[in-house]
Design a protein around this motif. Structure first.
Motif, PDB file in Angstrom:
ATOM      1  N   PRO A 184       0.635  -1.674  -0.009  1.00 42.12           N
ATOM      2  CA  PRO A 184       0.154   0.085  -0.013  1.00 42.12           C
ATOM      3  C   PRO A 184       0.834   1.620   0.099  1.00 42.12           C
ATOM      4  O   PRO A 184      -0.063   2.421   0.166  1.00 42.12           O
ATOM      5  N   SER A 185       2.014   0.755   0.593  1.00 41.82           N
ATOM      6  CA  SER A 185       3.398   2.011   0.356  1.00 41.82           C
ATOM      7  C   SER A 185       4.312   1.939  -0.289  1.00 41.82           C
ATOM      8  O   SER A 185       4.766   0.862  -0.457  1.00 41.82           O
ATOM      9  N   ASP A 186       4.634   3.039  -1.381  1.00 42.32           N
ATOM     10  CA  ASP A 186       6.049   3.519  -1.850  1.00 42.32           C
ATOM     11  C   ASP A 186       6.864   3.245  -0.623  1.00 42.32           C
ATOM     12  O   ASP A 186       8.262   1.958  -1.179  1.00 42.32           O
ATOM     13  N   SER A 187       6.908   3.345   0.202  1.00 42.52           N
ATOM     14  CA  SER A 187       7.888   3.125   1.293  1.00 42.52           C
ATOM     15  C   SER A 187       8.044   2.096   1.280  1.00 42.52           C
ATOM     16  O   SER A 187       8.998   0.875   2.017  1.00 42.52           O
ATOM     17  N   LEU A 188       7.451   1.472   2.144  1.00 38.15           N
ATOM     18  CA  LEU A 188       7.250   0.204   2.472  1.00 38.15           C
ATOM     19  C   LEU A 188       7.733  -0.700   1.488  1.00 38.15           C
ATOM     20  O   LEU A 188       8.265  -1.585   1.605  1.00 38.15           O
ATOM     21  N   ALA A 189       6.885  -0.893   0.338  1.00 33.37           N
ATOM     22  CA  ALA A 189       7.840  -1.191  -1.262  1.00 33.37           C
ATOM     23  C   ALA A 189       8.822  -1.355  -1.417  1.00 33.37           C
ATOM     24  O   ALA A 189       9.584  -2.813  -1.103  1.00 33.37           O
ATOM     25  N   GLY A 190       9.693  -0.374  -1.039  1.00 34.03           N
ATOM     26  CA  GLY A 190      11.590  -0.346  -1.410  1.00 34.03           C
ATOM     27  C   GLY A 190      12.152  -0.589  -0.061  1.00 34.03           C
ATOM     28  O   GLY A 190      12.600  -1.191  -0.180  1.00 34.03           O
ATOM     29  N   ALA A 191      10.930  -1.000   0.930  1.00 33.85           N
ATOM     30  CA  ALA A 191      12.118  -1.273   1.847  1.00 33.85           C
ATOM     31  C   ALA A 191      11.823  -3.305   1.933  1.00 33.85           C
ATOM     32  O   ALA A 191      13.045  -2.998   2.479  1.00 33.85           O
ATOM     33  N   ALA A 192      11.154  -3.504   1.879  1.00 31.19           N
ATOM     34  CA  ALA A 192      10.838  -4.592   1.291  1.00 31.19           C
ATOM     35  C   ALA A 192      11.842  -5.339   0.277  1.00 31.19           C
ATOM     36  O   ALA A 192      12.509  -6.402   0.124  1.00 31.19           O
ATOM     37  N   ARG A 193      11.885  -4.316  -0.797  1.00 36.49           N
ATOM     38  CA  ARG A 193      12.331  -4.557  -1.880  1.00 36.49           C
ATOM     39  C   ARG A 193      14.105  -4.610  -1.355  1.00 36.49           C
ATOM     40  O   ARG A 193      14.609  -5.824  -1.201  1.00 36.49           O
ATOM     41  N   THR A 199      18.762  -9.879   1.847  1.00 33.90           N
ATOM     42  CA  THR A 199      18.139 -12.005   2.149  1.00 33.90           C
ATOM     43  C   THR A 199      19.833 -12.458   0.565  1.00 33.90           C
ATOM     44  O   THR A 199      20.097 -13.765   1.707  1.00 33.90           O
ATOM     45  N   ARG A 200      18.991 -11.943  -0.154  1.00 31.59           N
ATOM     46  CA  ARG A 200      19.601 -12.672  -1.458  1.00 31.59           C
ATOM     47  C   ARG A 200      21.393 -12.614  -1.561  1.00 31.59           C
ATOM     48  O   ARG A 200      21.852 -13.642  -1.743  1.00 31.59           O
ATOM     49  N   LEU A 201      21.529 -11.434  -1.256  1.00 34.12           N
ATOM     50  CA  LEU A 201      22.776 -11.459  -0.940  1.00 34.12           C
ATOM     51  C   LEU A 201      23.833 -11.668   0.257  1.00 34.12           C
ATOM     52  O   LEU A 201      24.677 -11.853  -0.078  1.00 34.12           O
ATOM     53  N   GLY A 202      23.172 -12.589   0.880  1.00 30.21           N
ATOM     54  CA  GLY A 202      23.514 -13.080   1.787  1.00 30.21           C
ATOM     55  C   GLY A 202      24.168 -12.359   3.408  1.00 30.21           C
ATOM     56  O   GLY A 202      24.544 -12.770   4.328  1.00 30.21           O
ATOM     57  N   ARG A 203      24.132 -11.207   2.901  1.00 34.55           N
ATOM     58  CA  ARG A 203      23.900  -9.791   4.304  1.00 34.55           C
ATOM     59  C   ARG A 203      23.277 -10.130   4.983  1.00 34.55           C
ATOM     60  O   ARG A 203      23.607  -9.768   6.234  1.00 34.55           O
ATOM     61  N   GLY A 204      21.735  -9.627   5.024  1.00 30.53           N
ATOM     62  CA  GLY A 204      20.881 -10.345   6.053  1.00 30.53           C
ATOM     63  C   GLY A 204      21.201 -11.825   6.875  1.00 30.53           C
ATOM     64  O   GLY A 204      21.539 -12.121   5.854  1.00 30.53           O
TER      65      GLY A 204
END
Ligand code: ZN
Length: 251
Positions: A184-193, A199-204
């Motif tokens: 529902p918001s750009d900022s949430l989508a940006g944070a999720a991406r 996570t995919r880079l293994g840093r998370g």
């Protein structure tokens, strides 16, 4: 014999009321279905996505988020609307959705043959060609249902107290081993991406539930409410919020 002009004991009122209720129920069921169909179409034909859709779309892969037929996504710990990170409440949203396979090919095939028959019908006339056009659409729908199944999507979303009542379900589409969320918001989508990328880079940190890259110094949300929407059911309002207890208020 009953007198014909004696006033009936209001038998008409409840039946008219129930008819209206049935229509309302049918509309309530149809509306989310058409909304879902449109969202699916936008995923199958990305040309239909507008700028807002693209900004708010997050794509999850089955390998990372799906176990059996259940998807689990934990969205970043920030308010879905204003991005606040303190005093959060969480909402667990569980929705049954249809997952499709080869949907684009089926939709394209059905639309193509329907257009072809309509083109012929406009050239030569004749009811048969129009019927064939309709049949192609029907066959496409049947094939879509045949090549699809139901999966469950569990999304955990956070909200601040102020925005809890207006909370909206994110748009969801399952397609070819991917879960597309329209947040529902750009900022949430940006944070999720951002979290997904980390996570995919293994840093998370390695996260069993997927997408949770948040540091542990963020306090666990004080309240957790579960919300479930069965497949094809009319949308229920998100549950009311219990009042938050502030840390200073504790007796
Ligand atoms: Zn907020």
């Amino acid at each position: 014999m009953a007198e014909p002009d004696r006033e009936p004991i209001a038998p008409a009122a409840p039946s008219a009321g129930s008819a209206r209720r049935n229509i309302e129920l049918a509309q309530a069921r149809l509306r989310p279905m058409t909304r879902q169909a449109w969202q699916n179409l936008k995923i199958w034909i990305p040309f239909l996505l507008n700028r807002t859709d693209r900004a708010r779309q997050v794509i999850y892969h089955a390998r990372e988020q799906r176990e059996g037929f259940v998807w689990r996504v934990q969205l970043p710990a920030q308010c879905w609307q204003c991005g606040a990170e303190a005093e959060l409440l969480t909402r667990e949203i569980e929705v049954d959705l249809r997952s499709f396979e080869q949907a684009l090919a089926i939709v394209a095939g059905a639309a193509g043959s329907a257009l072809f028959f309509m083109f012929l019908a406009s050239l030569f006339g004749g009811k048969l060609l129009w019927v064939l056009a309709l049949v192609s659409v029907g066959a496409g729908v049947a094939l879509l249902l045949l090549k699809s199944w139901t999966e469950t999507v569990c999304v955990q979303m956070s909200t601040c107290r102020e925005h809890a009542e207006q909370m909206r379900l994110p748009g969801m589409v399952l397609d070819q081993n991917e879960l597309h969320l329209f947040l529902p918001s750009d900022s949430l989508a940006g944070a999720a991406r951002g979290e997904l990328r980390a996570t995919r880079l293994g840093r998370g940190r390695a996260l069993p539930g997927g997408g949770r890259g948040v540091e542990s110094d963020v306090e666990p949300p004080p309240e957790h409410v579960k919300y479930r929407q069965a497949f094809g059911a009319p949308p229920a309002p998100l549950p009311e919020l219990p009042p938050i207890r502030l840390a200073d208020d504790e007796e």
